[in-house]
Design a protein around this motif. Structure first.
Motif, PDB file in Angstrom:
ATOM      1  N   LYS A 201      37.020  36.610  45.033  1.00 52.94           N
ATOM      2  CA  LYS A 201      36.725  35.167  45.018  1.00 52.94           C
ATOM      3  C   LYS A 201      37.997  34.325  44.878  1.00 52.94           C
ATOM      4  N   ASP A 202      39.044  34.887  44.242  1.00 54.82           N
ATOM      5  CA  ASP A 202      40.278  34.118  44.037  1.00 54.82           C
ATOM      6  C   ASP A 202      41.383  34.560  44.999  1.00 54.82           C
ATOM      7  N   ASP A 245      35.562  28.558  50.668  1.00 61.14           N
ATOM      8  CA  ASP A 245      36.343  28.359  49.434  1.00 61.14           C
ATOM      9  C   ASP A 245      35.589  27.508  48.409  1.00 61.14           C
ATOM     10  N   ALA A 249      34.496  28.483  44.587  1.00 61.09           N
ATOM     11  CA  ALA A 249      34.888  27.669  43.425  1.00 61.09           C
ATOM     12  C   ALA A 249      33.650  27.282  42.619  1.00 61.09           C
ATOM     13  N   PHE A 252      32.467  30.070  40.521  1.00 57.72           N
ATOM     14  CA  PHE A 252      33.279  30.213  39.296  1.00 57.72           C
ATOM     15  C   PHE A 252      32.746  29.309  38.188  1.00 57.72           C
ATOM     16  N   LYS A 378      40.704  26.272  40.838  1.00 53.71           N
ATOM     17  CA  LYS A 378      40.219  27.508  41.465  1.00 53.71           C
ATOM     18  C   LYS A 378      40.493  27.503  42.971  1.00 53.71           C
ATOM     19  N   LEU A 381      44.156  28.166  43.488  1.00 48.55           N
ATOM     20  CA  LEU A 381      44.474  29.566  43.179  1.00 48.55           C
ATOM     21  C   LEU A 381      44.176  30.473  44.378  1.00 48.55           C
ATOM     22  N   MET A 382      43.070  30.175  45.092  1.00 53.45           N
ATOM     23  CA  MET A 382      42.696  30.981  46.269  1.00 53.45           C
ATOM     24  C   MET A 382      43.779  30.951  47.342  1.00 53.45           C
ATOM     25  N   ASN A 385      47.422  32.613  45.607  1.00 53.93           N
ATOM     26  CA  ASN A 385      47.493  34.054  45.317  1.00 53.93           C
ATOM     27  C   ASN A 385      48.054  34.904  46.465  1.00 53.93           C
TER      28      ASN A 385
END
Length: 395
Positions: A201-202, A245, A249, A252, A378, A381-382, A385
């Motif tokens: 997810k991330d 995305d 999020a 989350f 979030k 971050l996706m 990363n």
């Protein structure tokens, strides 16, 4: 682990029946399955939605004319997938040069961005490079209607069974492993499998040791021999924009706020639809070299867990090092960390475009007590990363 290896050594059933529950259909079974699909009203609606302006009778005629799974893929799936690429991406590319032997069957182990398109796009890109399509590992949790289960098996998918007891899971994994070894070594047919169950997810893509343990249950010899039989080829998939995305999020926050929150079947269907028809920007597939060279060098006397961890890390490095990094990844990193470390990797226009995109995706989230700062973090971050992992892999 002992039980896993014991199970895999049991006398296998004859090939003709052992895999019947999970394998793709054999070509001689297709006429009967085609008739069942053609008679199914839900399939009729899905087919006419996917290929509008063509009467269903004509589609049925074309379906019946297909003599093999590859015929079916080239007649229907190929055109539909390239249309999705044309309508919803800014370009779809594959670099397969790290695997020069195009006649060899590989197990492509990849990071996972889209439920349907990761394997679908790979197959049409392989066709364009003169290669065969891949068999696809697909979780039975996604096969929510009987016609979908039939259609994916026509489309070269084999079924990963979920929601089983521990004992059933071991037996199911051992059978699937034997099937995959049979597919690579006897059928000489390449396979696509995600590096983990479900999508990261991330976007912090990591290979689960359990995937390698499953692969090592079939085949002959020790753990390393069994994995070498599979010709594992790490595959990096880079989407400039992930249309799901905002759904990730949202999940989350819902998991943070609601104890025991679980997605529904309806959520999976929304994810599939959003992934198919949402904007993706540029999409690139990059193969890394087959990992057999690294497997050769490992000390086979090491504890199994240590070997699995080492092999997972090797696959991760080859996936991370082959990401295509887009301007948005650099913007996301700088924005998330309140820095301008990568400012020379994007223009002010590219930055503005990405900022606008993130705010638009944020606007699509409709949940009670919406925590914008948390959700924006979030989303960023996706996109940050993959850059973090790419830089670590390249060091």
């Amino acid at each position: 682990t002992t039980e896993i290896y014991t199970l895999s050594l049991h006398d296998a059933l004859p090939i003709s029946t052992e895999f019947d529950e999970i394998r793709p259909y054999n070509d001689e079974e297709l006429p009967q399955i085609f008739e069942e699909l053609i008679a199914d009203p839900a399939f009729q609606k899905a087919a006419t939605d996917a290929i509008p302006n063509v009467p269903f009778e004509l589609l049925a005629q074309k379906i019946r004319a297909c003599k093999s799974k590859l015929d079916f893929q080239e007649t229907f799936c190929y055109g539909i997938l390239w249309k999705i690429a044309a309508d919803h991406t800014d370009g779809l590319t594959l670099d397969h040069t790290a695997l020069p032997d195009k006649s060899k069957a590989y197990t492509y182990v990849s990071n996972h961005r889209d439920i349907i398109l990761d394997s679908g796009f790979l197959s049409i890109l392989l066709i364009d490079q003169g290669m065969d399509t891949v068999e696809i590992a697909i979780g039975d949790n996604l096969l929510v209607y009987p016609w979908i289960k039939k259609l994916v098996r026509v489309n070269k998918s084999f079924i990963v069974q979920r929601a089983l007891t521990m004992r059933q899971m071991l037996e199911s994994s051992a059978r699937m492993s034997r099937y995959m070894h049979y597919t690579i070594n006897e059928k000489k047919q390449s396979i696509w499998i995600a590096q983990r169950e479900g999508r990261a997810k991330d976007s912090n893509d990591r290979t689960q040791d359990s995937v390698l343990k499953m692969l090592a249950m079939g085949g002959e010899g020790n753990l390393i021999d069994r994995l070498m039989e599979m010709n594992i080829a790490p595959l990096a998939i880079s989407y400039e924009y992930d249309p799901c995305d905002f759904l990730k999020a949202q999940e989350f926050q819902l998991k943070r706020d609601i104890e025991g929150y679980k997605k529904t079947t309806q959520d999976d269907l929304i994810s599939m639809q959003t992934g198919l028809f949402g904007y993706k920007g540029k999409v690139h597939f990059q193969t890394g070299p087959c990992i057999n060279d690294k497997l050769e060098q490992l000390d086979r006397s090491l504890p199994k867990q240590e070997l699995f961890s080492s092999i997972s890390a090797c696959i991760d490095r080859r996936i991370h090092g082959n990401y295509r990094i887009y301007s948005g990844n650099y913007v996301a990193y700088d924005w998330l960390n309140n820095t301008s470390e990568f400012a020379d990797h994007y223009t002010s226009e590219e930055k503005q475009r990405f900022v606008t995109y993130i705010e638009q995706q944020l606007g699509k989230i409709k949940i009670p007590n919406k925590d914008e700062d948390f959700l924006r973090g979030k989303l960023l971050l996706m996109y940050a990363n993959p850059l973090v992992n790419y830089l670590a892999a390249c060091q």
